[in-house]
Motif scaffolding. Structure first.
Motif, PDB file in Angstrom:
ATOM      1  N   UNK A 168       0.696  -1.126  -0.161  1.00 43.77           N
ATOM      2  CA  UNK A 168      -0.006   0.001   0.093  1.00 43.77           C
ATOM      3  C   UNK A 168       0.990   1.185   0.079  1.00 43.77           C
ATOM      4  N   UNK A 169       2.046   1.172   0.548  1.00 43.24           N
ATOM      5  CA  UNK A 169       2.827   2.248   0.665  1.00 43.24           C
ATOM      6  C   UNK A 169       3.291   2.778  -0.766  1.00 43.24           C
ATOM      7  N   UNK A 170       3.750   1.863  -1.596  1.00 43.38           N
ATOM      8  CA  UNK A 170       4.396   1.989  -3.049  1.00 43.38           C
ATOM      9  C   UNK A 170       3.427   2.095  -3.900  1.00 43.38           C
ATOM     10  N   UNK A 171       2.080   2.154  -3.559  1.00 38.28           N
ATOM     11  CA  UNK A 171       0.933   2.038  -4.417  1.00 38.28           C
ATOM     12  C   UNK A 171       0.854   3.481  -5.238  1.00 38.28           C
ATOM     13  N   UNK A 172       2.040   3.729  -6.194  1.00 36.58           N
ATOM     14  CA  UNK A 172       2.209   5.097  -6.837  1.00 36.58           C
ATOM     15  C   UNK A 172       2.527   4.620  -8.406  1.00 36.58           C
ATOM     16  N   UNK A 173       1.953   5.609  -9.428  1.00 36.23           N
ATOM     17  CA  UNK A 173       2.590   5.302 -10.814  1.00 36.23           C
ATOM     18  C   UNK A 173       4.345   5.156 -10.687  1.00 36.23           C
ATOM     19  N   UNK A 174       4.995   4.612 -11.534  1.00 36.95           N
ATOM     20  CA  UNK A 174       6.396   4.629 -11.686  1.00 36.95           C
ATOM     21  C   UNK A 174       6.682   6.035 -12.136  1.00 36.95           C
ATOM     22  N   UNK A 175       8.043   6.550 -11.820  1.00 36.61           N
ATOM     23  CA  UNK A 175       8.222   7.987 -12.261  1.00 36.61           C
ATOM     24  C   UNK A 175       8.511   8.141 -13.671  1.00 36.61           C
ATOM     25  N   UNK A 176       8.559   7.081 -14.291  1.00 31.35           N
ATOM     26  CA  UNK A 176       9.032   6.983 -15.778  1.00 31.35           C
ATOM     27  C   UNK A 176       8.617   5.774 -16.290  1.00 31.35           C
ATOM     28  N   UNK A 177       8.094   5.861 -17.471  1.00 35.21           N
ATOM     29  CA  UNK A 177       7.938   4.707 -18.319  1.00 35.21           C
ATOM     30  C   UNK A 177       8.844   4.195 -19.401  1.00 35.21           C
ATOM     31  N   UNK A 178      10.242   4.412 -18.793  1.00 33.64           N
ATOM     32  CA  UNK A 178      11.144   3.950 -20.122  1.00 33.64           C
ATOM     33  C   UNK A 178      11.323   2.609 -19.814  1.00 33.64           C
ATOM     34  N   UNK A 185      13.366   1.666 -16.333  1.00 36.01           N
ATOM     35  CA  UNK A 185      12.444   1.767 -14.901  1.00 36.01           C
ATOM     36  C   UNK A 185      11.487   0.762 -15.077  1.00 36.01           C
ATOM     37  N   UNK A 186      10.761   0.313 -16.076  1.00 33.87           N
ATOM     38  CA  UNK A 186       9.753  -0.430 -16.229  1.00 33.87           C
ATOM     39  C   UNK A 186      10.373  -2.013 -15.989  1.00 33.87           C
ATOM     40  N   UNK A 187      11.387  -2.282 -16.719  1.00 33.36           N
ATOM     41  CA  UNK A 187      12.108  -3.740 -16.201  1.00 33.36           C
ATOM     42  C   UNK A 187      12.783  -3.868 -14.829  1.00 33.36           C
ATOM     43  N   UNK A 188      13.199  -2.875 -14.072  1.00 38.22           N
ATOM     44  CA  UNK A 188      13.370  -2.964 -12.841  1.00 38.22           C
ATOM     45  C   UNK A 188      12.148  -3.053 -12.155  1.00 38.22           C
ATOM     46  N   UNK A 189      11.042  -2.360 -12.209  1.00 39.07           N
ATOM     47  CA  UNK A 189       9.882  -2.554 -11.429  1.00 39.07           C
ATOM     48  C   UNK A 189       9.426  -4.097 -11.715  1.00 39.07           C
ATOM     49  N   UNK A 190       9.228  -4.571 -12.772  1.00 34.96           N
ATOM     50  CA  UNK A 190       8.767  -5.838 -13.091  1.00 34.96           C
ATOM     51  C   UNK A 190       9.516  -6.879 -12.394  1.00 34.96           C
ATOM     52  N   UNK A 216      11.060  -0.518  -5.292  1.00 42.78           N
ATOM     53  CA  UNK A 216       9.725  -0.189  -5.800  1.00 42.78           C
ATOM     54  C   UNK A 216       9.380   1.318  -5.490  1.00 42.78           C
ATOM     55  N   UNK A 217       9.747   1.644  -4.318  1.00 46.23           N
ATOM     56  CA  UNK A 217       9.447   3.041  -3.831  1.00 46.23           C
ATOM     57  C   UNK A 217      10.397   3.999  -4.565  1.00 46.23           C
ATOM     58  N   UNK A 218      11.852   3.366  -4.720  1.00 43.26           N
ATOM     59  CA  UNK A 218      12.585   4.328  -5.522  1.00 43.26           C
ATOM     60  C   UNK A 218      11.979   4.583  -6.810  1.00 43.26           C
ATOM     61  N   UNK A 219      11.314   3.492  -7.403  1.00 42.68           N
ATOM     62  CA  UNK A 219      10.864   4.039  -8.927  1.00 42.68           C
ATOM     63  C   UNK A 219       9.551   4.518  -9.117  1.00 42.68           C
ATOM     64  N   UNK A 220       8.866   5.106  -7.862  1.00 38.72           N
ATOM     65  CA  UNK A 220       7.917   5.975  -7.757  1.00 38.72           C
ATOM     66  C   UNK A 220       8.242   7.392  -7.905  1.00 38.72           C
ATOM     67  N   UNK A 221       9.545   7.692  -7.383  1.00 42.22           N
ATOM     68  CA  UNK A 221       9.926   8.989  -7.357  1.00 42.22           C
ATOM     69  C   UNK A 221       9.796   9.723  -5.903  1.00 42.22           C
ATOM     70  N   UNK A 222       9.021   9.097  -5.201  1.00 41.38           N
ATOM     71  CA  UNK A 222       8.770   9.651  -3.907  1.00 41.38           C
ATOM     72  C   UNK A 222       9.946   9.338  -2.834  1.00 41.38           C
TER      73      UNK A 222
END
Length: 207
Positions: free
Chosen positions: A15-25, A28-33, A176-182
């Motif tokens: 629930x804490x990391x429930x944000x969009x990724x900061x980038x759709x590159x 970033x997408x691969x790291x999140x996946x 995942x938190x890093x990848x949200x940009x927050x």
């Protein structure tokens, strides 16, 4: 094993990391996946631990660790070509092209060159030193597989696998938190996880 608390830990951090990724590159997408892949392996570990199936839990733990490392590597150290190969639509050709991906030791070596990952690498190296050989034995049906097929695993072994997996999940959620940009999420994740010490590895004691 406190399976209920482990599920609560994962739900809380999710629930804490429930944000969009900061980038759709692709990077970033691969790291999140891959971070999500690690959490899927973690779910398998919890189920298998709950059933007392140490072989499957240990094999899944190894895959979880590799997914965590590859997620960090994809963000910080992979080449554009490597990102492209791993992100390609699955086919016979893309499967063949992805065979050249580095293994864990090589990825960790590359991550050593990234100064801001110093603290994370301490944890990843400690896991690899203490667990990699036996986990590989489980995956490749070595002596650990034979022994624990013939002998009931002690509760302590199941607890180590269980806690180790939950600890890796915290790292995946931090990624995942890093990848949200927050940036504030890192302290929130650590603070929230501190309430679940009953299902996490014991803290390292400094000497």
């Amino acid at each position: 094993m406190d399976l209920k608390s482990a599920e609560q830990l994962h739900q809380t951090l999710s629930s804490l990391v429930d944000y969009p990724l900061y980038s759709d590159t692709p990077r970033v997408t691969l790291s999140a996946t891959l971070a999500v892949s690690a959490l899927q392996f973690a779910a398998a570990v919890r189920i298998l631990c709950g059933e007392g199936l140490v072989l499957g839990a240990s094999a899944s733990l190894r895959s979880q660790f590799e997914a965590v490392v590859r997620s960090v590597w994809a963000l910080h150290a992979a080449t554009d070509s490597q990102v492209e190969k791993l992100s390609a639509r699955l086919s016979q050709e893309s499967q063949s092209n992805s065979k050249s991906m580095p293994m864990v030791s090589e990825m960790l070596g590359k991550l050593e060159e990234v100064p801001q990952l110093k603290n994370l690498l301490v944890s990843l190296h400690e896991f690899k030193v203490s667990s990699w050989a036996p986990l590989n034995s489980f995956v490749h049906s070595g002596i650990h597989t034979v022994h624990w097929t013939n002998n009931a695993p002690p509760p302590q072994l199941m607890d180590i696998v269980f806690r180790s997996s939950n600890g890796l999940s915290v790292i995946a959620f931090q990624g995942l938190g890093i990848l949200t940009g927050h940036p504030e999420l890192q302290s929130q994740i650590i603070s929230s996880a501190s309430a679940f010490t009953s299902v996490l590895p014991a803290r390292r004691v400094s000497t």
